[in-house]
Scaffold this motif. Sequence first.
Motif, mmCIF file in Angstrom:
data_model
loop_
_atom_site.group_PDB
_atom_site.id
_atom_site.type_symbol
_atom_site.label_atom_id
_atom_site.label_comp_id
_atom_site.label_asym_id
_atom_site.label_seq_id
_atom_site.Cartn_x
_atom_site.Cartn_y
_atom_site.Cartn_z
ATOM 1 N N ALA A 159 0.813 -1.214 0.000
ATOM 2 C CA ALA A 159 0.000 0.000 0.000
ATOM 3 C C ALA A 159 0.844 1.261 0.000
ATOM 4 C CB ALA A 159 -0.935 0.002 1.217
ATOM 5 N N ALA A 160 2.051 1.195 0.543
ATOM 6 C CA ALA A 160 2.932 2.365 0.619
ATOM 7 C C ALA A 160 3.927 2.423 -0.539
ATOM 8 C CB ALA A 160 3.681 2.352 1.942
ATOM 9 N N GLU A 161 3.686 1.673 -1.604
ATOM 10 C CA GLU A 161 4.612 1.650 -2.739
ATOM 11 C C GLU A 161 4.848 3.057 -3.273
ATOM 12 O OE1 GLU A 161 5.039 -0.390 -7.193
ATOM 13 O OE2 GLU A 161 3.279 -0.778 -5.937
ATOM 14 N N GLY A 162 6.112 3.374 -3.524
ATOM 15 C CA GLY A 162 6.481 4.683 -4.048
ATOM 16 C C GLY A 162 6.897 5.685 -2.989
ATOM 17 N N LEU A 163 6.603 5.410 -1.726
ATOM 18 C CA LEU A 163 7.000 6.313 -0.655
ATOM 19 C C LEU A 163 8.452 6.070 -0.265
ATOM 20 C CD1 LEU A 163 3.861 6.345 1.665
ATOM 21 C CD2 LEU A 163 4.354 7.700 -0.359
ATOM 22 N N SER A 164 9.055 7.083 0.343
ATOM 23 C CA SER A 164 10.457 6.968 0.748
ATOM 24 C C SER A 164 10.683 7.755 2.023
ATOM 25 C CB SER A 164 11.387 7.474 -0.366
ATOM 26 O OG SER A 164 11.139 8.836 -0.646
ATOM 27 N N GLY A 165 11.791 7.492 2.666
ATOM 28 C CA GLY A 165 12.151 8.195 3.890
ATOM 29 C C GLY A 165 13.654 8.228 4.056
ATOM 30 N N HIS A 166 14.129 9.211 4.840
ATOM 31 C CA HIS A 166 15.553 9.344 5.109
ATOM 32 C C HIS A 166 15.923 8.493 6.320
ATOM 33 C CE1 HIS A 166 16.265 12.642 2.250
ATOM 34 N NE2 HIS A 166 15.041 13.044 2.578
ATOM 35 N N VAL A 167 17.016 7.761 6.197
ATOM 36 C CA VAL A 167 17.447 6.845 7.244
ATOM 37 C C VAL A 167 18.216 7.610 8.320
ATOM 38 C CG1 VAL A 167 18.826 4.811 7.785
ATOM 39 C CG2 VAL A 167 17.544 4.926 5.626
ATOM 40 N N ILE A 193 1.972 6.450 4.849
ATOM 41 C CA ILE A 193 1.312 5.144 4.964
ATOM 42 C C ILE A 193 2.357 4.153 5.451
ATOM 43 C CG2 ILE A 193 0.117 3.301 3.727
ATOM 44 C CD1 ILE A 193 -0.855 5.370 1.742
ATOM 45 N N LEU A 194 2.109 3.523 6.584
ATOM 46 C CA LEU A 194 3.083 2.592 7.130
ATOM 47 C C LEU A 194 3.131 1.316 6.292
ATOM 48 C CD1 LEU A 194 2.456 2.883 10.973
ATOM 49 C CD2 LEU A 194 4.321 3.877 9.642
ATOM 50 N N PRO A 195 4.336 0.792 6.035
ATOM 51 C CA PRO A 195 4.432 -0.479 5.313
ATOM 52 C C PRO A 195 3.959 -1.624 6.192
ATOM 53 C CG PRO A 195 6.585 0.218 6.069
ATOM 54 C CD PRO A 195 5.643 1.342 6.394
ATOM 55 N N ALA A 196 3.708 -2.749 5.567
ATOM 56 C CA ALA A 196 3.260 -3.950 6.277
ATOM 57 C C ALA A 196 4.320 -5.035 6.121
ATOM 58 C CB ALA A 196 1.930 -4.432 5.716
ATOM 59 N N PRO A 197 4.379 -5.991 7.053
ATOM 60 C CA PRO A 197 5.329 -7.096 6.908
ATOM 61 C C PRO A 197 5.175 -7.787 5.552
ATOM 62 C CG PRO A 197 4.369 -7.117 9.100
ATOM 63 C CD PRO A 197 3.630 -6.059 8.324
ATOM 64 N N GLY A 198 6.288 -8.027 4.916
ATOM 65 C CA GLY A 198 6.284 -8.637 3.589
ATOM 66 C C GLY A 198 6.469 -7.650 2.465
ATOM 67 N N ASP A 199 6.227 -6.353 2.702
ATOM 68 C CA ASP A 199 6.434 -5.346 1.657
ATOM 69 C C ASP A 199 7.912 -5.278 1.292
ATOM 70 O OD1 ASP A 199 3.764 -4.816 1.781
ATOM 71 O OD2 ASP A 199 3.942 -2.847 2.729
ATOM 72 N N ARG A 200 8.180 -5.059 0.001
ATOM 73 C CA ARG A 200 9.544 -4.984 -0.479
ATOM 74 C C ARG A 200 10.101 -3.570 -0.280
ATOM 75 N NH1 ARG A 200 12.159 -9.423 -0.949
ATOM 76 N NH2 ARG A 200 13.571 -8.365 -2.390
ATOM 77 N N VAL A 201 11.403 -3.497 0.015
ATOM 78 C CA VAL A 201 12.057 -2.210 0.220
ATOM 79 C C VAL A 201 13.379 -2.180 -0.536
ATOM 80 C CG1 VAL A 201 11.023 -1.890 2.500
ATOM 81 C CG2 VAL A 201 13.276 -2.963 2.299
ATOM 82 N N LYS A 202 13.829 -0.957 -0.802
ATOM 83 C CA LYS A 202 15.139 -0.745 -1.406
ATOM 84 C C LYS A 202 15.884 0.276 -0.559
ATOM 85 C CE LYS A 202 17.386 0.591 -5.753
ATOM 86 N NZ LYS A 202 17.166 0.995 -7.170
ATOM 87 N N LEU A 203 17.110 -0.053 -0.166
ATOM 88 C CA LEU A 203 17.933 0.835 0.636
ATOM 89 C C LEU A 203 19.087 1.369 -0.211
ATOM 90 C CD1 LEU A 203 18.147 -1.044 4.044
ATOM 91 C CD2 LEU A 203 17.113 1.196 3.654
ATOM 92 N N ILE A 204 19.350 2.673 -0.071
ATOM 93 C CA ILE A 204 20.445 3.319 -0.790
ATOM 94 C C ILE A 204 21.480 3.775 0.229
ATOM 95 C CG2 ILE A 204 21.081 5.227 -2.316
ATOM 96 C CD1 ILE A 204 18.241 5.161 -3.407
ATOM 97 N N ALA A 205 22.738 3.510 -0.063
ATOM 98 C CA ALA A 205 23.825 3.816 0.866
ATOM 99 C C ALA A 205 23.794 5.278 1.286
ATOM 100 C CB ALA A 205 25.168 3.481 0.221
#
Length: 292
Positions: free
Chosen positions: A194-202, A223-235
């Motif tokens: 449901a939160a696809e496309g959202l991003s945040g600063h680590v 929108i909070l992600p749910a367990p199982g949602d895919r994520v991408k982390l950038i260094a």
Amino acid sequence: MTTTGMARAWAITRKDGVVLGFTDHDGELRFAGVVFRPRAGLTAQAVVQGAGLSVDNTEAVGALSDEAITERDILAGRWDGAELRQWDVDWQAPDQHRLVFRGHLGEVSRSGGAFKAELRGLAEALNRPMGRVFHPRCSAVLGDGACKVDLTRPGLTGEGHVVSVEGGRLRLGGLEGFSDRWFERGMLRLTSGAAEGLSGHVKNDRALPQGQREVDLWTQTGILPAPGDRVKLIAGCDKAAETCRLKFNNYLNFRGFPHLPQEDWLMAPGKESGRSEEILRKFREGGGIVEV
């Protein structure tokens, strides 16, 4: 265009390409390749426009509806920065229209089944500071045209999945091979759910056993992600010259000034201050010229 036959129409273009049209007329209007619908209930205050370089602004108010602007989309930030155009139009002859405002949506708030959006004119960009800042740390954004780091390089990004969520803290899995704090000051992007496309600063990034990580975001996503949602982390990058050289091997494109003196260097005692005091003392004691 007659005053009695005049209506107002708005076209909003989101960053993902979705275009919606609204009008305060009681019937549907079509022009400029957009269908302007009345049932969405969007209204706007009078546009405040000034001469010269002053900033134009106004406000738009409307009702949340499943067909047009939804609360979920607002929470997800999908309307932030959307382009807006406003026309005065003769509803009896829609081809007779005049563009009176063009800008972007600013802050969007919601309350009681309605939303309110600040509209910012084209002159808003004139309020932004221009030019370079001379600072020891880098002024570029990791991966942009000035930085030139290729974020597709192996080791700079990682893909995993959400294990658990607790506010702005996420437990992630499937991220083996990255050292502790590797993604600190980086970005987290949600690529499914449901939160696809959202991003945040680590804010914080901690490596855990079995390829798991505990990541804190500075601000939790709308929108909070749910367990199982895919994520991408950038260094992450802390903008320091040493990080640019050792972590990214990109020192040739470093956009800071690491050899600038410290801010208090003007008030620091000079290296020759001791020698100067000695000369002054001998001059006073001898009452004459001192050889230096």
